[in-house]
Design a protein around this motif. Structure first.
Motif, short mmCIF file in Angstrom:
data_model
loop_
_atom_site.label_atom_id
_atom_site.label_comp_id
_atom_site.label_asym_id
_atom_site.label_seq_id
_atom_site.Cartn_x
_atom_site.Cartn_y
_atom_site.Cartn_z
N THR A 23 41.95 34.04 40.40
CA THR A 23 40.68 34.26 41.26
C THR A 23 40.87 35.87 41.52
O THR A 23 41.96 36.28 41.84
CB THR A 23 40.63 33.42 42.56
OG1 THR A 23 40.57 32.07 42.31
CG2 THR A 23 39.66 33.80 43.56
N VAL A 24 39.60 36.53 41.61
CA VAL A 24 39.60 38.06 42.17
C VAL A 24 38.72 38.03 43.45
O VAL A 24 37.76 37.49 43.35
CB VAL A 24 38.78 38.86 41.02
CG1 VAL A 24 38.76 40.11 41.53
CG2 VAL A 24 39.64 38.65 39.69
N LEU A 35 35.33 42.88 35.09
CA LEU A 35 36.48 42.21 34.45
C LEU A 35 36.73 42.24 32.96
O LEU A 35 35.40 41.96 32.36
CB LEU A 35 36.52 40.64 35.17
CG LEU A 35 36.32 40.27 36.70
CD1 LEU A 35 35.96 39.01 36.82
CD2 LEU A 35 37.65 40.90 37.26
N LYS A 36 37.80 42.32 32.45
CA LYS A 36 38.05 42.29 30.95
C LYS A 36 38.67 41.09 30.72
O LYS A 36 39.56 40.56 31.40
CB LYS A 36 38.88 43.46 30.61
CG LYS A 36 39.15 43.43 28.84
CD LYS A 36 39.76 44.63 28.55
CE LYS A 36 39.84 44.75 27.21
NZ LYS A 36 40.88 45.79 26.77
N PHE A 53 32.07 31.47 38.87
CA PHE A 53 31.79 30.81 40.26
C PHE A 53 32.05 32.24 41.28
O PHE A 53 32.76 32.99 40.98
CB PHE A 53 32.96 29.81 40.46
CG PHE A 53 32.67 28.58 39.52
CD1 PHE A 53 31.80 27.80 39.66
CD2 PHE A 53 33.46 28.44 38.39
CE1 PHE A 53 31.78 26.77 38.76
CE2 PHE A 53 33.43 27.62 37.60
CZ PHE A 53 32.47 26.53 37.73
N PRO A 54 31.39 32.03 42.28
CA PRO A 54 30.66 31.28 42.95
C PRO A 54 29.34 31.45 42.24
O PRO A 54 28.91 32.04 41.44
CB PRO A 54 30.59 31.29 44.49
CG PRO A 54 30.87 32.76 44.52
CD PRO A 54 31.51 33.15 43.46
N THR A 118 34.27 36.57 45.74
CA THR A 118 35.50 35.79 45.27
C THR A 118 35.07 35.35 44.07
O THR A 118 34.52 34.06 43.86
CB THR A 118 36.17 34.99 46.66
OG1 THR A 118 36.42 35.61 47.50
CG2 THR A 118 37.34 34.03 46.15
N ILE A 119 35.77 35.84 42.87
CA ILE A 119 35.27 35.42 41.63
C ILE A 119 36.35 34.53 40.94
O ILE A 119 37.13 34.69 40.96
CB ILE A 119 35.02 36.53 40.73
CG1 ILE A 119 34.31 37.57 41.32
CG2 ILE A 119 34.41 36.22 39.45
CD1 ILE A 119 33.04 37.22 41.85
#
Length: 133
Positions: A23-24, A35-36, A53-54, A118-119
């Motif tokens: 999670t990021v 994001l890679k 998500f979300p 919050t990915i």
């Protein structure tokens, strides 16, 4: 993180990136998050679904990076992207249908949102993803 919101995908690829797990979370920010992602092939070599998500993210752009390091045509999704322009048209999820592969594939994901970021990502065989919706 791209505070300027102006970096191209090629410029991002040329920069060093920090590894993260699962999670990021960046909280509320006007910055663009890049994001890679490296995705293993599905067990039977079938297509893979990448779920992001979300489901309240404004703009998502996914670029596949080919074996030579070049960016392929982008795929789009997100709440602010018209349904007809989303890679997988859905009002509920942000999914990308990835090609069948026999080796790991690498992608670059650009996330722009006005909500808290919050990915979480999940990749699974397309057959499994279809049975869970």
């Amino acid at each position: 993180i791209d505070e300027s919101r102006a970096l191209s995908a090629d410029a991002v690829l040329a920069r060093p990136m920090t590894s993260v797990e699962h999670t990021v979370s960046t909280g509320f920010t006007q910055a663009v998050l890049w994001l890679k992602i490296t995705i293993d092939p599905a067990p039977k070599g079938e297509q893979t679904v990448l779920k992001v998500f979300p489901n309240v993210l404004d703009y998502l752009t996914l670029y596949r990076i080919d074996a030579a390091g070049h960016l392929m045509a982008p795929l789009r999704s997100g709440d602010m992207v018209p349904l007809a322009e989303r890679h997988v048209p859905s009002l509920i999820t942000h999914d990308f249908l990835l090609p069948a592969a026999t080796q790991r594939l690498t992608y670059l994901l650009r996330i722009e949102t006005s909500s808290g970021a919050t990915i979480r990502l999940a990749a699974q065989a397309a057959d499994n993803a279809a049975s869970q919706t």
